[in-house]
Design a protein around this motif. Structure first.
Motif, PDB file in Angstrom:
ATOM      1  N   TYR A   1       0.828  -1.203   0.000  1.00 29.94           N
ATOM      2  CA  TYR A   1       0.000   0.000   0.000  1.00 29.94           C
ATOM      3  C   TYR A   1       0.867   1.260   0.000  1.00 29.94           C
ATOM      4  CZ  TYR A   1      -3.298   3.594   1.263  1.00 29.94           C
ATOM      5  OH  TYR A   1      -4.040   4.746   1.261  1.00 29.94           O
TER       6      TYR A   1
ATOM      7  N   LEU B   1      -8.831   2.121   3.283  1.00 31.28           N
ATOM      8  CA  LEU B   1      -8.843   2.673   4.645  1.00 31.28           C
ATOM      9  C   LEU B   1      -9.931   2.010   5.489  1.00 31.28           C
ATOM     10  CD1 LEU B   1      -8.171   4.623   6.942  1.00 31.28           C
ATOM     11  CD2 LEU B   1      -9.488   6.385   5.731  1.00 31.28           C
TER      12      LEU B   1
ATOM     13  N   THR C   1      -8.828  -1.385   6.507  1.00 34.15           N
ATOM     14  CA  THR C   1      -7.833  -1.386   7.589  1.00 34.15           C
ATOM     15  C   THR C   1      -8.478  -1.060   8.927  1.00 34.15           C
ATOM     16  OG1 THR C   1      -7.081   0.927   7.318  1.00 34.15           O
ATOM     17  CG2 THR C   1      -5.962  -0.793   6.005  1.00 34.15           C
TER      18      THR C   1
ATOM     19  N   LYS D   1      -5.724  10.300   4.789  1.00 33.71           N
ATOM     20  CA  LYS D   1      -6.252   8.937   4.602  1.00 33.71           C
ATOM     21  C   LYS D   1      -5.111   7.935   4.455  1.00 33.71           C
ATOM     22  CE  LYS D   1     -10.431  10.638   2.404  1.00 33.71           C
ATOM     23  NZ  LYS D   1     -11.215  10.724   1.167  1.00 33.71           N
ATOM     24  N   ARG D   2      -4.111   8.303   3.684  1.00 37.97           N
ATOM     25  CA  ARG D   2      -2.964   7.419   3.467  1.00 37.97           C
ATOM     26  C   ARG D   2      -2.246   7.172   4.788  1.00 37.97           C
ATOM     27  NH1 ARG D   2       2.718   8.120   1.668  1.00 37.97           N
ATOM     28  NH2 ARG D   2       3.266   6.180   0.607  1.00 37.97           N
TER      29      ARG D   2
ATOM     30  N   THR E   1      -4.325   4.941   7.113  1.00 40.04           N
ATOM     31  CA  THR E   1      -4.309   3.560   6.623  1.00 40.04           C
ATOM     32  C   THR E   1      -3.023   2.861   7.048  1.00 40.04           C
ATOM     33  OG1 THR E   1      -5.693   4.131   4.726  1.00 40.04           O
ATOM     34  CG2 THR E   1      -4.370   2.122   4.538  1.00 40.04           C
TER      35      THR E   1
ATOM     36  N   ASN F   1      -2.984   2.328  10.841  1.00 38.57           N
ATOM     37  CA  ASN F   1      -3.895   1.237  11.209  1.00 38.57           C
ATOM     38  C   ASN F   1      -3.194  -0.106  11.025  1.00 38.57           C
ATOM     39  OD1 ASN F   1      -6.034   2.972  11.783  1.00 38.57           O
ATOM     40  ND2 ASN F   1      -7.202   2.452   9.944  1.00 38.57           N
TER      41      ASN F   1
ATOM     42  N   ALA G   1      -7.812  -5.989   0.739  1.00 43.95           N
ATOM     43  CA  ALA G   1      -6.977  -4.787   0.658  1.00 43.95           C
ATOM     44  C   ALA G   1      -5.753  -5.021  -0.238  1.00 43.95           C
ATOM     45  CB  ALA G   1      -6.558  -4.339   2.056  1.00 43.95           C
TER      46      ALA G   1
END
Length: 182
Positions: free
Chosen positions: A51, A82, A85, A109-110, A113, A116, A151
């Motif tokens: 990711y 997201l 995760t 958001k990145r 993610t 998480n 994912a």
């Protein structure tokens, strides 16, 4: 001993967050022994590494790109990963999950993610018997073949979409070793 290791791991994670350095630039060193927890953690680490690089350097035009009218954009795929995760982390933790709607930028958001995934990996690495994460609806097996595998699948879609929008995946990443090529 396990509680001490877990506390130290979480402390390192918090310190890393404070330095604004995102995890998974490279895959972490593997656990010294194979346990159910360390194997599940390594799967999460592999997802985190993929990711990181699938989403690294995405531009506004990449985020809005979609292959067909009925398909998701890269930005919508980022949102979906997201959310997945969040499910992964919630399955191994009682931690309050960040509401996806409160994260308005791609960078936020990145980052969420990746954190998480790091938190979930740290918890799994400190756990020998992951059956303790079974719940009254599903065993932990479903987390592996559900949100973790899903994912990973969507990371591949991000790579394809970024190629199609003119921003190819870097060739400096070795997905087998989890390191940058020298």
């Amino acid at each position: 001993m396990k509680k001490l290791l877990f506390a130290l791991t979480l402390m390192v994670s918090v310190l890393s967050m404070a330095q604004d350095k995102l995890p998974y630039y490279e895959i972490p060193d593997p656990a010294k022994s194979y346990t159910a927890g360390s194997i599940a953690a390594r799967m999460v680490d592999g997802l985190g590494f993929r990711y990181y690089w699938a989403s690294e350097g995405l531009r506004a035009e990449d985020l809005s790109y979609k292959a067909a009218e009925s398909a998701r954009t890269s930005g919508e795929t980022i949102d979906h990963i997201l959310a997945l995760t969040n499910v992964i982390l919630k399955s191994v933790s009682d931690e309050t999950i960040v509401d996806v709607k409160t994260l308005t930028t791609f960078e936020a958001k990145r980052s969420q993610t990746l954190w998480n995934l790091k938190k979930a990996s740290d918890i799994l690495n400190a756990t020998e018997d992951i059956s303790k994460f079974d719940n009254d609806k599903f065993p932990f097996w479903n987390i592996i073949n559900g949100p973790i595998a899903d994912a990973i699948w969507h990371c591949g879609q991000l790579v394809t979409l970024r190629r199609a929008s003119g921003n190819p995946f870097t060739s400096n990443v070795n997905l087998f070793t989890g390191r940058l090529k020298k």
